[in-house]
Scaffold this motif. Sequence first.
Motif, PDB file in Angstrom:
ATOM      1  N   LYS A 161       0.546  -1.201   0.091  1.00  0.00           N
ATOM      2  CA  LYS A 161      -0.290  -0.446   0.255  1.00  0.00           C
ATOM      3  C   LYS A 161       0.494   1.263  -0.131  1.00  0.00           C
ATOM      4  O   LYS A 161       2.061   1.719   0.453  1.00  0.00           O
ATOM      5  N   SER A 162       0.246   2.269  -0.741  1.00  0.00           N
ATOM      6  CA  SER A 162       1.443   3.369  -0.642  1.00  0.00           C
ATOM      7  C   SER A 162       1.935   4.392   0.209  1.00  0.00           C
ATOM      8  O   SER A 162       2.277   4.644   0.760  1.00  0.00           O
ATOM      9  N   ILE A 182       1.369   0.901  -3.802  1.00  0.00           N
ATOM     10  CA  ILE A 182      -0.297   0.858  -4.869  1.00  0.00           C
ATOM     11  C   ILE A 182      -0.923   1.739  -4.068  1.00  0.00           C
ATOM     12  O   ILE A 182      -0.952   1.761  -2.939  1.00  0.00           O
ATOM     13  N   PRO A 183      -1.321   2.914  -4.656  1.00  0.00           N
ATOM     14  CA  PRO A 183      -2.323   4.092  -3.790  1.00  0.00           C
ATOM     15  C   PRO A 183      -3.252   3.695  -3.719  1.00  0.00           C
ATOM     16  O   PRO A 183      -4.004   2.853  -4.654  1.00  0.00           O
ATOM     17  N   GLY A 188      -5.356   3.731  -8.661  1.00  0.00           N
ATOM     18  CA  GLY A 188      -4.865   3.018  -8.127  1.00  0.00           C
ATOM     19  C   GLY A 188      -5.005   1.402  -8.219  1.00  0.00           C
ATOM     20  O   GLY A 188      -3.739   0.636  -8.892  1.00  0.00           O
ATOM     21  N   SER A 192      -2.662  -1.014 -10.485  1.00  0.00           N
ATOM     22  CA  SER A 192      -2.427  -2.959  -9.618  1.00  0.00           C
ATOM     23  C   SER A 192      -2.277  -3.536 -10.175  1.00  0.00           C
ATOM     24  O   SER A 192      -1.226  -4.731 -10.114  1.00  0.00           O
TER      25      SER A 192
END
Length: 361
Positions: A161-162, A182-183, A188, A192
């Motif tokens: 995770k971002s 990954i946002p 996002g 992904s």
Amino acid sequence: MPPRWLRRVLFAPAVLALVVFMLVSMPLAAVIAAVAVPFVPGRWRPVRVLWFTFVYLLVEAIGLVTAFGLWVASGFGWKLHTQRFEDAHYQLLRFLLGFLVRSARWTFNLSITIDEEDLHTVEGTGRPPIIVLARHAGPGDSFLLVAMLLIRGWRPRIVLKSKLQWDPLLDVMLNRLPCRFIPATPAGRAASVPAISALSSSMGSDDALVIFPEGGNFTEKRRHRSIAKLEELGLHEQADQARAMRHVLAPRTTGALAAINAAPTADVVFVAHTGLEDLSTPVDLWRGLPMDSDVSAKAWRVFPPDIPRDPEEQKAWLFRWWVEVDRWIVERRGVERVPDAIVRRAMDLSDIDFHPDDVGA
């Protein structure tokens, strides 16, 4: 997230400043922690937590200083992404995480047992790549899993995770390695799957792609939501399987299966663990940090010929393995953690944003 240059300017110096502050204030802080011991559950919990906090920050500081040295040695970033410097970063990460795990075992008197019987044939180097699908239950399990892979000579590629870029060392190190943050946004989510496929398809010997198919830490609310999503999408059989699982969320299949299909010659390794599941927030770290206890992990290896290639069969196969992960945890923790879920299709789902791809992003 703030821009990368701002994170480098502010976050890394803040860690160094915190280490200096803790060094200066440690005598007073140790006295205060010792005075608090009789009033806090757990044997010497305040003192042990204080010490490990200092060790963690020290590891962060050492890692950041060394990473800066590697950046300078690479020609101020010119050759930073060459094989030589990628290897150097993996070696640094192996040392730092190994030291952190050993410190945690000593500080908290943890017994860590890893059953990897199914992996004994892949010792050594020059091994075919693997895709690791692991239970997700907080940062503790992630550190232990990645440390386990590094110590055994694997080169982890991690999908994260971002928001984990708030940790300065993770931000610096993993953005230099073949990993992806990954946002938590619709854009996002959409990006992904291609990112996972790219990481998987480019793997070579000794590479290990790490994915957490549940997409987040286990909570009762998320469990109910995941079951409700499956019901809403008409996946009633998978919803029943998710309802029967007591310690894990239903796996989101799209990302995991994208990785598997992008690397059809890679082995798949499923990982279950127990002992670190109560550590998701700073409050959890204080209340639920395991001390004088056991942490167990189990790995199962599946070879490519045993992996179905039909998309629907793959989804069913992944769910069956997740049921096995849950069964292994139940054998060690029991079923009392989670009551039977009663999720009716007529329940109020107004607060849930349904996306078909969420079943696997």
